[in-house]
Design an enzyme around this catalytic site. Structure first.
Site, PDB file in Angstrom:
ATOM      1  N   CYS A 160     -23.183  55.884  21.789  1.00  0.00           N
ATOM      2  CA  CYS A 160     -23.943  56.980  22.382  1.00  0.00           C
ATOM      3  C   CYS A 160     -23.076  58.185  22.739  1.00  0.00           C
ATOM      4  O   CYS A 160     -23.579  59.309  22.829  1.00  0.00           O
ATOM      5  CB  CYS A 160     -24.669  56.488  23.639  1.00  0.00           C
ATOM      6  SG  CYS A 160     -25.897  55.198  23.326  1.00  0.00           S
ATOM      7  N   ASN A 161     -21.799  57.976  22.970  1.00  0.00           N
ATOM      8  CA  ASN A 161     -20.905  59.077  23.320  1.00  0.00           C
ATOM      9  C   ASN A 161     -20.513  59.922  22.115  1.00  0.00           C
ATOM     10  O   ASN A 161     -19.971  61.022  22.253  1.00  0.00           O
ATOM     11  CB  ASN A 161     -19.626  58.544  23.959  1.00  0.00           C
ATOM     12  CG  ASN A 161     -18.961  57.464  23.126  1.00  0.00           C
ATOM     13  OD1 ASN A 161     -19.346  56.296  23.230  1.00  0.00           O
ATOM     14  ND2 ASN A 161     -17.989  57.810  22.308  1.00  0.00           N
TER      15      ASN A 161
END
Length: 387
Positions: A160-161
């Protein structure tokens, strides 16, 4: 005269007068576009479609602060259950869904920025929800008729980063190639990364993620548009709809490196995502140091930030970050709004929030904003922008 760097992504030229610096390039966000799959479902609809009756699992879904998610669910079998999807079927779904959403997100981005697809010089594609060789970038170039001479890179499996990891690289390319167009696409077919069983572990994951893609276009200033500044971080403010990227800061929480992971499940015969229940608190506890480091580099304080765009990682994650950074619910309104309407869209989430902020038309020239994403590693990525 020698080159120095005042902030990541902004090169400056030393002049005899120490009070004046000539900025020779900084990446600006020229446009944004998003896309989802066609069908969305409420949490209650999903529970009923998959015949989930366990009270504990239902509670996880219904207390997630998520109202709807766009998903591509498997077809219905003759007995009313959903057809099981093997890993091969999931990879096929990933290719189809991620490519379709990605193409539509890039088209929307180009329309928003007034850029033609023939103008694209660099394409960076981000995904965590499937593995392809050749990657999404090559397939997208063929699908959209983008020039075969376009430079490209695929960022796969970072989680997700990854949107901000890729934005850092894309901004760097734009600065190194002033005047040329760089496009970054995050396309996440989260429907292709599901394991369906009766455990609470998979219930947490299955209650959270949705399908979505987002793209942004970056263009760096050319030397003939460079400007002279007198100490302001990164130079004068840009137009209210076109923020400049001033810098990045990262933090890897090594003691929690296994807290979020995507690994093989022998029982299911497919990859499965694991999310430790302590993740929200670990991320929250580490948010201050990376944000303060980002702002210290520009001589700013948290109170100087007008806009906060935090990854829609989940209700507990958002609350932990908000409390540790001293933010208000209004500060994270777009983050919680995206979570409510789409769920966690993995690497593309923060760009859905960014698009909402622009549509709100609340940004003013000179405003500062912080972008923040969190994911496996455990990792916190941040970026500083100015309108």
């Amino acid at each position: 005269m020698t080159f120095t760097t005042s902030l990541p992504g902004t090169a400056v030229l030393d002049l005899p007068d120490p009070a004046a610096k000539l900025t020779t390039g900084s990446a600006r966000i020229a446009g944004v576009g998003t896309a989802t799959t066609e069908r969305s479902y409420s949490q209650l609809e999903l529970l009923d479609l998959f015949h989930i009756t366990d009270p504990k699992v239902r509670s996880v879904f219904l207390n997630s602060a998520i109202e709807r998610r766009h998903l591509t669910i498997p077809p219905e079998a003759a007995d009313g259950t959903r057809v099981p999807e093997a890993q091969g079927a999931l990879l096929t779904k990933h290719k189809r869904v991620a490519l379709d959403m990605g193409a539509r997100a890039v088209k929307a981005c180009l329309e928003n920025s007034g850029i033609e697809r023939s103008d694209i010089d660099y394409l960076c594609c981000v995904t965590t929800t499937g593995f392809l060789t050749p990657g999404i970038s090559a397939l997208l170039i063929r699908e959209m008729g983008i020039s075969a001479a376009t430079s490209r890179v695929d960022v796969v499996g970072m989680g997700c980063n990854a949107g901000l990891n890729a934005l850092n690289a894309t901004a760097g390319w734009a600065v190194a190639n002033p005047g040329k167009v760089a496009v970054m696409l995050c396309t996440e077919a989260c429907s292709a990364a599901y394991v369906m069983d009766s455990t609470l572990r998979t219930a947490v994951v299955n209650s959270l993620f949705g399908d979505g893609a987002a793209a942004i276009a970056l263009i760096a200033d050319t030397p003939d548009t460079a400007y002279v500044t007198s100490g302001a971080p990164g130079g004068p403010p840009s137009a209210a709809g076109s923020p400049r990227i001033l810098g990045f800061a990262s933090h890897l929480i090594t003691e929690a490196i296994d807290a979020m992971r995507y690994d093989w499940d022998d029982d299911q015969g497919k990859f499965s995502f694991y999310l430790d229940p302590q993740v929200p608190y670990v991320v929250g506890a580490n948010a201050e140091q990376v944000v303060d480091r980002l702002l210290d580099g520009a001589g700013l304080r948290r109170s100087d930030i007008a806009h906060w765009l935090v990854h829609s990682g989940g209700k507990k994650v958002i609350d932990a970050v908000r409390i540790n950074l001293g933010l208000t619910r209004h500060d994270v309104r777009h983050t919680t709004g995206v979570l409510r309407d789409y769920g966690n869209l993995s690497s593309s989430s923060f760009l859905f929030s960014y698009e909402r902020l622009l549509k709100e038309q609340e940004t003013r020239a000179g405003d500062y904003g912080v972008l923040m994403t969190m994911g496996p590693g455990s990792t916190i990525e941040t970026a500083l922008v100015q309108w």
